[in-house]
Write a protein that holds these residues in place. Sequence first.
Motif, PDB file in Angstrom:
ATOM      1  N   ARG A  16       0.872  -1.180   0.000  1.00  0.00           N
ATOM      2  CA  ARG A  16       0.000   0.000   0.000  1.00  0.00           C
ATOM      3  C   ARG A  16       0.907   1.227   0.000  1.00  0.00           C
ATOM      4  O   ARG A  16       1.347   1.702   1.032  1.00  0.00           O
ATOM      5  CB  ARG A  16      -0.866  -0.057   1.250  1.00  0.00           C
ATOM      6  CG  ARG A  16      -2.119   0.789   1.252  1.00  0.00           C
ATOM      7  CD  ARG A  16      -2.877   0.465   2.517  1.00  0.00           C
ATOM      8  NE  ARG A  16      -4.088   1.213   2.697  1.00  0.00           N
ATOM      9  CZ  ARG A  16      -4.570   1.574   3.876  1.00  0.00           C
ATOM     10  NH1 ARG A  16      -3.898   1.240   4.977  1.00  0.00           N
ATOM     11  NH2 ARG A  16      -5.687   2.247   3.965  1.00  0.00           N
ATOM     12  N   GLN A  26     -11.492   0.644  -3.190  1.00  0.00           N
ATOM     13  CA  GLN A  26     -10.127   0.131  -3.238  1.00  0.00           C
ATOM     14  C   GLN A  26      -9.861  -0.480  -4.612  1.00  0.00           C
ATOM     15  O   GLN A  26     -10.719  -1.159  -5.181  1.00  0.00           O
ATOM     16  CB  GLN A  26      -9.924  -0.946  -2.163  1.00  0.00           C
ATOM     17  CG  GLN A  26     -10.089  -0.416  -0.742  1.00  0.00           C
ATOM     18  CD  GLN A  26     -10.019  -1.532   0.286  1.00  0.00           C
ATOM     19  OE1 GLN A  26      -9.032  -1.681   0.991  1.00  0.00           O
ATOM     20  NE2 GLN A  26     -11.067  -2.327   0.381  1.00  0.00           N
ATOM     21  N   ASP A  52      -8.242   3.839  -2.703  1.00  0.00           N
ATOM     22  CA  ASP A  52      -7.099   3.321  -1.960  1.00  0.00           C
ATOM     23  C   ASP A  52      -6.487   2.191  -2.790  1.00  0.00           C
ATOM     24  O   ASP A  52      -7.162   1.207  -3.085  1.00  0.00           O
ATOM     25  CB  ASP A  52      -7.575   2.788  -0.601  1.00  0.00           C
ATOM     26  CG  ASP A  52      -6.434   2.606   0.393  1.00  0.00           C
ATOM     27  OD1 ASP A  52      -5.288   2.955   0.067  1.00  0.00           O
ATOM     28  OD2 ASP A  52      -6.710   2.092   1.496  1.00  0.00           O
ATOM     29  N   TRP A  87      -9.397  -7.016   3.752  1.00  0.00           N
ATOM     30  CA  TRP A  87      -9.604  -5.713   3.104  1.00  0.00           C
ATOM     31  C   TRP A  87     -11.015  -5.565   2.557  1.00  0.00           C
ATOM     32  O   TRP A  87     -11.303  -4.595   1.838  1.00  0.00           O
ATOM     33  CB  TRP A  87      -8.594  -5.546   1.972  1.00  0.00           C
ATOM     34  CG  TRP A  87      -7.175  -5.558   2.424  1.00  0.00           C
ATOM     35  CD1 TRP A  87      -6.349  -6.640   2.541  1.00  0.00           C
ATOM     36  CD2 TRP A  87      -6.403  -4.439   2.856  1.00  0.00           C
ATOM     37  NE1 TRP A  87      -5.113  -6.267   3.012  1.00  0.00           N
ATOM     38  CE2 TRP A  87      -5.119  -4.916   3.211  1.00  0.00           C
ATOM     39  CE3 TRP A  87      -6.657  -3.063   2.963  1.00  0.00           C
ATOM     40  CZ2 TRP A  87      -4.109  -4.075   3.676  1.00  0.00           C
ATOM     41  CZ3 TRP A  87      -5.655  -2.226   3.426  1.00  0.00           C
ATOM     42  CH2 TRP A  87      -4.405  -2.732   3.780  1.00  0.00           C
TER      43      TRP A  87
END
Length: 260
Positions: A16, A26, A52, A87
Amino acid sequence: MYKSAAPERSSLWIRRFQPSPAAPAQLVCLPHAGGSAGYFLPVARAMNTSVDVLAVQYPGRQDRAAEPCVEDLHELADLVVRELRPWSDRPLTLFGHSLGASLAFEVAVRLEREGIELQGVIASGRRAPSRPRDEYVHLLDDRALIRDMERLSGTDPRMLRDPEILEMILPYVRSDYKAAETYRCRPGADSIDRPILLLTGDADPHVTTAEAEAWADHTTGDFSLRTFAGGHFFLNDHALSVIPAINAFISGHRSMANIA
């Protein structure tokens, strides 16, 4: 605002580079054969703050060099899904290039099966899962493997002339080639419900127009195709067009169900 589903999500698999914990979506990036998570650092830097970016690091390379490579794409997909579960607090979009595109599709099949929220798949530089070719580069000698890497123009030529670097990279490159070349999608698991965007180069020797368009057969949702000038690694020359296309795909298909 989203809150993390798990306080600790440390993993050798997930990188990340530009954390955006408040982003509502994401993007999971899956590298090509011989590639690494670092290939997507420019993507992480260029995406807007509503996304993200996570990049997957396969075993057998760089800081994971001591780990055995995974030579079966279905096994690799199972492992990636395991790593993505922590996630799953925010919707995921999968973006894969070449080997990573086939992997993205298989990961998407598994995520949908588990009921994990998936916004869609962005596949790049890869023919549809239903259009396999008989390829055996992974069985050839090192010289032939290097020639194929040169032909695709995705590796710094200086690396291919350095014996020490070649000694490090060729084992995992060969493993990745095997995973890509032996992959076949499984009957009954050859379609997803979420949209697919296919990015392709008009001079890519690995993807014909018909093979690119066949991705439409693998979704019951929307399908769109973007063609760029260039070969297999057209992404390297068209970042200014590709990044907005990715952002538009994510924003256009963003689910608002889990936004508080």
